[in-house]
Design an enzyme around this catalytic site. Structure first.
Site, mmCIF file in Angstrom:
data_model
loop_
_atom_site.group_PDB
_atom_site.id
_atom_site.type_symbol
_atom_site.label_atom_id
_atom_site.label_comp_id
_atom_site.label_asym_id
_atom_site.label_seq_id
_atom_site.Cartn_x
_atom_site.Cartn_y
_atom_site.Cartn_z
ATOM 1 C CG ASP A 45 -5.864 12.461 -2.157
ATOM 2 O OD1 ASP A 45 -5.481 11.653 -2.816
ATOM 3 O OD2 ASP A 45 -6.272 12.587 -0.787
ATOM 4 N NE ARG A 49 -9.394 7.679 -1.395
ATOM 5 C CZ ARG A 49 -9.420 9.116 -0.813
ATOM 6 N NH1 ARG A 49 -10.380 9.523 0.107
ATOM 7 N NH2 ARG A 49 -8.385 10.004 -1.133
ATOM 8 C CG ASN A 93 2.925 10.237 -4.497
ATOM 9 O OD1 ASN A 93 2.503 11.238 -4.761
ATOM 10 N ND2 ASN A 93 2.241 9.557 -3.245
ATOM 11 N NE ARG A 96 0.926 6.783 -4.223
ATOM 12 C CZ ARG A 96 -0.381 7.255 -4.449
ATOM 13 N NH1 ARG A 96 -0.990 7.136 -5.727
ATOM 14 N NH2 ARG A 96 -0.909 8.207 -3.528
HETATM 15 C C1 FPP Z 1 -3.413 11.301 -6.094
HETATM 16 O O1 FPP Z 1 -4.665 10.269 -5.957
HETATM 17 C C2 FPP Z 1 -2.907 11.447 -7.354
HETATM 18 C C3 FPP Z 1 -1.764 11.208 -7.678
HETATM 19 C C4 FPP Z 1 -0.562 11.043 -7.006
HETATM 20 C C5 FPP Z 1 -1.191 11.251 -9.097
HETATM 21 C C6 FPP Z 1 -1.627 12.464 -9.888
HETATM 22 C C7 FPP Z 1 -1.290 12.573 -11.103
HETATM 23 C C8 FPP Z 1 -2.294 12.736 -12.292
HETATM 24 C C9 FPP Z 1 -3.763 12.938 -12.187
HETATM 25 C C10 FPP Z 1 -1.564 12.951 -13.574
HETATM 26 C C11 FPP Z 1 -1.048 14.248 -13.641
HETATM 27 C C12 FPP Z 1 -1.026 14.848 -15.119
HETATM 28 C C13 FPP Z 1 -0.725 16.095 -15.304
HETATM 29 C C14 FPP Z 1 -0.737 16.488 -16.750
HETATM 30 C C15 FPP Z 1 0.069 17.142 -14.344
HETATM 31 P P1 FPP Z 1 -4.305 8.977 -5.141
HETATM 32 O O2 FPP Z 1 -3.576 7.970 -6.042
HETATM 33 O O3 FPP Z 1 -3.547 9.122 -3.857
HETATM 34 O O4 FPP Z 1 -5.565 8.465 -4.840
HETATM 35 P P2 FPP Z 1 -6.100 8.050 -3.487
HETATM 36 O O5 FPP Z 1 -6.288 9.043 -2.414
HETATM 37 O O6 FPP Z 1 -7.610 7.415 -3.917
HETATM 38 O O7 FPP Z 1 -5.398 6.746 -2.807
#
Ligand code: FPP
Length: 312
Positions: A45, A49, A93, A96
């Site tokens: 997470d 941000r 998600n 989004r």
């Molecule tokens: C959450 O942060 C992150 C995600 C929903 C996406 C995570 C996916 C990846 C990092 C790619 C995965 C790659 C592999 C190889 C498995 P957020 O977008 O909710 O950030 P926030 O909390 O700041 O809003």
């Protein structure tokens, strides 16, 4: 932000990479002398941000997040963690914006293709990749790539990276119940055969990985967001570090596992002491006689003569 700036400054010092690699090896070896978790799971997470904090495009936040995962994965593998699960995409998600969803899907496939096909990371580390989640929600072109990557790594036995995509625990539990009911209907299973094991076998995990020892959710949010609701058990440790996922790298991972290992050692020692208390003196003698600090148990205690009665 200050920490990251300071770290970037220190990293620029000549010779830093060499010292850093040496130090990392040293602390990994220390940790390997103690208990190591079997299953560690991450809610990655804070990517958006992170991008906002550093004035970067949102895509870059997710890209840095995927890079951080590679770092964390390497640390876990080097320490001998067998199972790792990451929450890559929750069913929620899908709410989004479509361009962001496409970015995450493309990033996921390209990163997995890179480690399984291009740079042979999966082959050298004997790492299997398995998707857990509702595959019917994955677009066809992405699903084909994922199935190819899973097939390519399916023979690796040392470590598994479970990717929760698209996933929620409630959906997983519902899926398991549906599977069980249809097996009962088909006569493959009897009602009195339904137990915890059956429920686990019918999860997207298919009975692999077992309970989670450590669950980490970065970015300071203290919610589970419908994740690992079944897999967290009486001894699971849940950590909520106040670090955005792209900043959660080797040292954060090491520290999390170190704390778990330290408390696990205390727990094991405690369990051993409790066990010893239940043993007979003969059994204690048999088990521990070769231990360097072992002293024979005192079975017959006779008090030394009191000074007042010692004859002069
Ligand atoms: C959450 O942060 C992150 C995600 C929903 C996406 C995570 C996916 C990846 C990092 C790619 C995965 C790659 C592999 C190889 C498995 P957020 O977008 O909710 O950030 P926030 O909390 O700041 O809003």
């Amino acid at each position: 932000m200050m920490n990251t700036l300071l770290w970037n400054l220190i990293s620029a010092v000549p010779g830093f990479t060499y010292i850093d690699a040496f130090f990392k090896d040293f602390i990994k070896n220390i940790l390997k002398t103690g208990p190591i978790p079997n299953h560690i799971s991450f809610v990655m997470d804070g990517n958006r941000r992170f991008a906002k904090t550093w004035n970067l495009p949102l895509k870059e936040g997710h890209r840095r997040g995927a890079d951080a995962l590679m770092n964390v994965l390497q640390c876990c593998i080097d320490l001998g963690v067998k199972n790792m699960t990451v929450y890559a995409f929750s069913i929620e998600n899908f709410n989004r914006p479509q361009p962001e969803i496409d970015t995450i899907f493309d990033l996921l496939v390209s990163k997995l293709a890179y480690i399984s096909e291009d740079n042979e990371f999966c082959d050298t580390q004997k790492l299997r990749i398995k998707i857990i989640g509702d595959r019917s929600l994955i677009p066809e072109r992405i699903l084909q790539d994922i199935q190819r990557i899973e097939a390519k790594t399916s023979s690796h036995k040392d470590h598994t990276l479970f990717i929760a995509f698209p996933y929620t625990s409630r959906d997983d539990i519902t899926h398991s119940v549906r599977q069980i009911v249809s097996k009962v209907k088909d006569g493959q299973l009897k009602v009195d055969q339904i137990d915890e094991n059956q429920i686990e076998k019918n999860f997207y995990y298919e009975g692999e990985a077992g309970k989670v020892d450590i669950l980490v959710r970065t970015s300071g949010h203290t919610r589970l967001s419908d994740y690992m609701l079944w897999q967290c058990h009486q001894d699971s440790v849940i950590e909520f570090p106040n670090t955005l996922w792209p900043d959660y790298q080797f040292y954060s991972t090491w520290w999390t596992i170190f704390k778990w290992s330290y408390y696990k050692t205390l727990q094991l020692q405690d369990a051993e002491v409790m066990q010893i208390k239940k043993l007979s003196p003969e059994e204690i003698d048999r088990r521990y006689q070769h231990h360097p600090t072992y002293q024979k148990p005192i079975t017959e205690f006779t008090h030394p003569p009191y000074a007042s009665v010692v004859k002069k």
